[in-house]
Motif scaffolding. Structure first.
Motif, PDB file in Angstrom:
ATOM      1  N   LEU A  67      11.423   3.494   4.627  1.00  0.00           N
ATOM      2  CA  LEU A  67      10.684   4.466   3.812  1.00  0.00           C
ATOM      3  C   LEU A  67      11.617   5.241   2.881  1.00  0.00           C
ATOM      4  O   LEU A  67      11.275   5.496   1.724  1.00  0.00           O
ATOM      5  CB  LEU A  67       9.895   5.419   4.727  1.00  0.00           C
ATOM      6  CG  LEU A  67       8.666   4.774   5.384  1.00  0.00           C
ATOM      7  CD1 LEU A  67       8.254   5.520   6.643  1.00  0.00           C
ATOM      8  CD2 LEU A  67       7.506   4.701   4.387  1.00  0.00           C
ATOM      9  N   VAL A  68      12.788   5.588   3.390  1.00  0.00           N
ATOM     10  CA  VAL A  68      13.765   6.288   2.538  1.00  0.00           C
ATOM     11  C   VAL A  68      14.126   5.392   1.342  1.00  0.00           C
ATOM     12  O   VAL A  68      14.161   5.842   0.198  1.00  0.00           O
ATOM     13  CB  VAL A  68      15.028   6.685   3.342  1.00  0.00           C
ATOM     14  CG1 VAL A  68      16.159   7.103   2.412  1.00  0.00           C
ATOM     15  CG2 VAL A  68      14.711   7.817   4.317  1.00  0.00           C
ATOM     16  N   SER A  69      14.356   4.121   1.636  1.00  0.00           N
ATOM     17  CA  SER A  69      14.745   3.195   0.554  1.00  0.00           C
ATOM     18  C   SER A  69      13.631   3.025  -0.475  1.00  0.00           C
ATOM     19  O   SER A  69      13.875   2.680  -1.621  1.00  0.00           O
ATOM     20  CB  SER A  69      15.147   1.829   1.125  1.00  0.00           C
ATOM     21  OG  SER A  69      13.993   1.101   1.484  1.00  0.00           O
ATOM     22  N   MET A  70      12.396   3.289  -0.042  1.00  0.00           N
ATOM     23  CA  MET A  70      11.253   3.183  -0.958  1.00  0.00           C
ATOM     24  C   MET A  70      11.031   4.477  -1.749  1.00  0.00           C
ATOM     25  O   MET A  70      10.136   4.548  -2.581  1.00  0.00           O
ATOM     26  CB  MET A  70       9.980   2.840  -0.175  1.00  0.00           C
ATOM     27  CG  MET A  70      10.014   1.468   0.466  1.00  0.00           C
ATOM     28  SD  MET A  70       8.639   1.233   1.618  1.00  0.00           S
ATOM     29  CE  MET A  70       7.307   0.864   0.456  1.00  0.00           C
ATOM     30  N   GLY A  71      11.790   5.521  -1.403  1.00  0.00           N
ATOM     31  CA  GLY A  71      11.668   6.778  -2.147  1.00  0.00           C
ATOM     32  C   GLY A  71      10.836   7.845  -1.453  1.00  0.00           C
ATOM     33  O   GLY A  71      10.468   8.846  -2.059  1.00  0.00           O
ATOM     34  N   CYS A  72      10.552   7.623  -0.169  1.00  0.00           N
ATOM     35  CA  CYS A  72       9.804   8.637   0.591  1.00  0.00           C
ATOM     36  C   CYS A  72      10.799   9.671   1.141  1.00  0.00           C
ATOM     37  O   CYS A  72      11.903   9.309   1.548  1.00  0.00           O
ATOM     38  CB  CYS A  72       9.058   7.955   1.738  1.00  0.00           C
ATOM     39  SG  CYS A  72       7.906   9.024   2.611  1.00  0.00           S
ATOM     40  N   SER A  73      10.411  10.948   1.124  1.00  0.00           N
ATOM     41  CA  SER A  73      11.333  11.998   1.582  1.00  0.00           C
ATOM     42  C   SER A  73      10.832  12.801   2.780  1.00  0.00           C
ATOM     43  O   SER A  73      11.603  13.520   3.409  1.00  0.00           O
ATOM     44  CB  SER A  73      11.607  12.992   0.444  1.00  0.00           C
ATOM     45  OG  SER A  73      12.104  12.321  -0.684  1.00  0.00           O
ATOM     46  N   TYR A  74       9.540  12.723   3.053  1.00  0.00           N
ATOM     47  CA  TYR A  74       8.973  13.529   4.153  1.00  0.00           C
ATOM     48  C   TYR A  74       8.421  12.626   5.247  1.00  0.00           C
ATOM     49  O   TYR A  74       7.786  11.610   4.962  1.00  0.00           O
ATOM     50  CB  TYR A  74       7.858  14.441   3.625  1.00  0.00           C
ATOM     51  CG  TYR A  74       8.361  15.493   2.661  1.00  0.00           C
ATOM     52  CD1 TYR A  74       8.808  16.726   3.127  1.00  0.00           C
ATOM     53  CD2 TYR A  74       8.398  15.237   1.300  1.00  0.00           C
ATOM     54  CE1 TYR A  74       9.281  17.681   2.245  1.00  0.00           C
ATOM     55  CE2 TYR A  74       8.870  16.190   0.401  1.00  0.00           C
ATOM     56  CZ  TYR A  74       9.309  17.408   0.881  1.00  0.00           C
ATOM     57  OH  TYR A  74       9.777  18.356   0.009  1.00  0.00           O
ATOM     58  N   ILE A  89       0.844  -1.205   0.000  1.00  0.00           N
ATOM     59  CA  ILE A  89       0.000   0.000   0.000  1.00  0.00           C
ATOM     60  C   ILE A  89       0.875   1.250   0.000  1.00  0.00           C
ATOM     61  O   ILE A  89       0.664   2.181  -0.781  1.00  0.00           O
ATOM     62  CB  ILE A  89      -0.975  -0.005   1.212  1.00  0.00           C
ATOM     63  CG1 ILE A  89      -2.030  -1.089   1.025  1.00  0.00           C
ATOM     64  CG2 ILE A  89      -1.628   1.377   1.389  1.00  0.00           C
ATOM     65  CD1 ILE A  89      -2.903  -1.347   2.236  1.00  0.00           C
ATOM     66  N   VAL A  90       1.895   1.249   0.843  1.00  0.00           N
ATOM     67  CA  VAL A  90       2.789   2.414   0.918  1.00  0.00           C
ATOM     68  C   VAL A  90       3.519   2.615  -0.408  1.00  0.00           C
ATOM     69  O   VAL A  90       3.637   3.735  -0.910  1.00  0.00           O
ATOM     70  CB  VAL A  90       3.797   2.257   2.092  1.00  0.00           C
ATOM     71  CG1 VAL A  90       4.858   3.346   2.051  1.00  0.00           C
ATOM     72  CG2 VAL A  90       3.047   2.294   3.431  1.00  0.00           C
ATOM     73  N   GLU A  91       3.964   1.504  -0.984  1.00  0.00           N
ATOM     74  CA  GLU A  91       4.636   1.558  -2.281  1.00  0.00           C
ATOM     75  C   GLU A  91       3.716   2.182  -3.338  1.00  0.00           C
ATOM     76  O   GLU A  91       4.129   3.018  -4.150  1.00  0.00           O
ATOM     77  CB  GLU A  91       5.003   0.127  -2.688  1.00  0.00           C
ATOM     78  CG  GLU A  91       6.169   0.016  -3.616  1.00  0.00           C
ATOM     79  CD  GLU A  91       6.526  -1.452  -3.868  1.00  0.00           C
ATOM     80  OE1 GLU A  91       5.609  -2.309  -3.914  1.00  0.00           O
ATOM     81  OE2 GLU A  91       7.723  -1.739  -4.019  1.00  0.00           O
ATOM     82  N   THR A  92       2.461   1.779  -3.289  1.00  0.00           N
ATOM     83  CA  THR A  92       1.477   2.298  -4.260  1.00  0.00           C
ATOM     84  C   THR A  92       1.238   3.790  -4.059  1.00  0.00           C
ATOM     85  O   THR A  92       1.178   4.555  -5.029  1.00  0.00           O
ATOM     86  CB  THR A  92       0.143   1.525  -4.109  1.00  0.00           C
ATOM     87  OG1 THR A  92       0.408   0.131  -4.263  1.00  0.00           O
ATOM     88  CG2 THR A  92      -0.871   1.980  -5.145  1.00  0.00           C
ATOM     89  N   ILE A  93       1.124   4.212  -2.815  1.00  0.00           N
ATOM     90  CA  ILE A  93       0.892   5.639  -2.550  1.00  0.00           C
ATOM     91  C   ILE A  93       2.090   6.469  -3.016  1.00  0.00           C
ATOM     92  O   ILE A  93       1.935   7.528  -3.623  1.00  0.00           O
ATOM     93  CB  ILE A  93       0.579   5.890  -1.052  1.00  0.00           C
ATOM     94  CG1 ILE A  93      -0.722   5.171  -0.651  1.00  0.00           C
ATOM     95  CG2 ILE A  93       0.475   7.402  -0.759  1.00  0.00           C
ATOM     96  CD1 ILE A  93      -1.066   5.240   0.826  1.00  0.00           C
ATOM     97  N   LEU A  94       3.303   5.951  -2.767  1.00  0.00           N
ATOM     98  CA  LEU A  94       4.501   6.674  -3.223  1.00  0.00           C
ATOM     99  C   LEU A  94       4.524   6.774  -4.745  1.00  0.00           C
ATOM    100  O   LEU A  94       4.915   7.804  -5.307  1.00  0.00           O
ATOM    101  CB  LEU A  94       5.765   5.978  -2.708  1.00  0.00           C
ATOM    102  CG  LEU A  94       6.039   6.176  -1.204  1.00  0.00           C
ATOM    103  CD1 LEU A  94       7.076   5.180  -0.708  1.00  0.00           C
ATOM    104  CD2 LEU A  94       6.487   7.612  -0.930  1.00  0.00           C
TER     105      LEU A  94
END
Ligand code: C2E
Ligand code: MG
Ligand code: MG
Ligand code: MG
Length: 273
Positions: A251-258, A222-227
């Motif tokens: 999360l950083v490794s998945m590309g999240c920044s905030y 789900i998180v991957e999809t939202i990103l």
């Protein structure tokens, strides 16, 4: 007696339910006075931008608390619903906005905080008021703050209505320069239609998806999809409820920044910052 008869007539009432109703009425009476008695206060929780392993505070979320004379600090989960049901959310929400703008003015004079923005939770009833736009507009103009320092957090349920009035109001807010965020993203009705119609700036991943992200593959997906939605629609995505380094690193490794969460700071009074 007739009084007894009257009582019997309502005896199918669940006494527990009856008590809950009475407590609610009592709470709403007290809450009504709390605003004037200055018992409300705002806590702020930092929002972090991570780049090349460096974490910077870019803003805060304003989170209301009620400092009750006997009960102490009361969480919004215990009174926001009542405030919404009784309409008290309107003056209460106005107070939150005013207080947030006041805080922005204070931070403006502090070199380390002058670029911080404040995210404010907006309830549906408050937003639907005819004067909502003019309230925001006046606050910004009167206090001469940069509009993009004010971020409004809406829920999906507010946006799903998608009426002409909603669209126009959101467009006007956007034109003013205020930025918009969708809170608890993924937990509401989750129609994606509004993403193509509305000038949204940010998605907030609900903390319920973050909590078990390391062990639950559904949450991970789900998180991957939202990103991925965020990247495709050019939206900032912020993860809520980041409590551990492991959460953050994943999360950083998945590309999240905030990020927002206890790892970087619990909500607290402005003076803590
Ligand atoms: P929200 O807007 O989704 O705010 C995030 C909630 O998550 C906050 O709870 C915050 O304290 C909590 N939180 C932050 N980081 C973590 C973490 O790492 N772990 C855990 N377990 N929790 C974390 P809070 O302050 O109790 O607020 C609850 C809700 O009350 C808010 O959820 C928001 O919907 C509502 N609320 C708060 N202030 C206002 C307000 O001024 N106006 C309106 N309309 N609603 C408000
Ligand atoms: Mg929020
Ligand atoms: Mg949230
Ligand atoms: Mg929430």
């Amino acid at each position: 007696s007739s009084k007894e008869k009257g009582r019997n007539r309502y005896s199918y009432f669940d006494p527990k339910l009856q008590q809950q109703i009475e407590e609610k009425v009592e709470l709403s009476k007290e809450l009504r006075k709390a605003i004037d008695k200055e018992e409300l206060l705002l806590y702020y929780q930092p929002q972090i931008f991570t780049k090349n392993s460096i974490n910077d505070i870019v803003g805060v979320e304003a989170l209301i608390r009620w400092n009750h004379p006997e009960k102490g600090i009361i969480s919004p989960n215990l009174f926001i619903n009542v405030a919404e049901e009784t309409g008290l959310i309107v003056p209460l929400g106005k107070w939150v906005l005013k207080e947030s703008v006041k805080q922005l003015k204070i931070w403006e004079t502090d070199a380390t905080k002058k670029n911080w923005r404040i995210s404010v939770n907006i309830s549906q009833k408050q937003f639907e008021r005819d004067n909502f736009f003019s309230l925001i507009n006046t606050l910004i103009k009167k206090n001469n703050i940069e509009a993009n320092k004010l971020r409004l957090e809406f829920t999906e349920n507010l946006l799903i209505k998608n009426t002409k009035e909603t669209l126009e109001k959101i467009q006007k807010l956007f034109n003013l320069g205020v930025t918009l965020s969708i809170d608890d993203f993924g937990t509401g009705y989750s129609s994606l239609a509004y993403l193509k119609q509305l000038p949204i700036h940010e998605l907030k991943i609900d903390q319920s998806f973050i909590r078990d992200i390391l062990i639950d593959s559904n949450d991970y997906s789900i998180v991957e999809t939202i990103l991925s939605i965020g990247r495709k629609f050019n939206l900032e995505v912020i993860a809520e409820g980041v409590e551990t380094n492991e959460h953050h690193q994943m999360l950083v490794s998945m590309g999240c920044s905030y990020f927002q969460g206890y790892l970087f700071g619990k909500p607290s009074i402005a003076e803590t910052f």
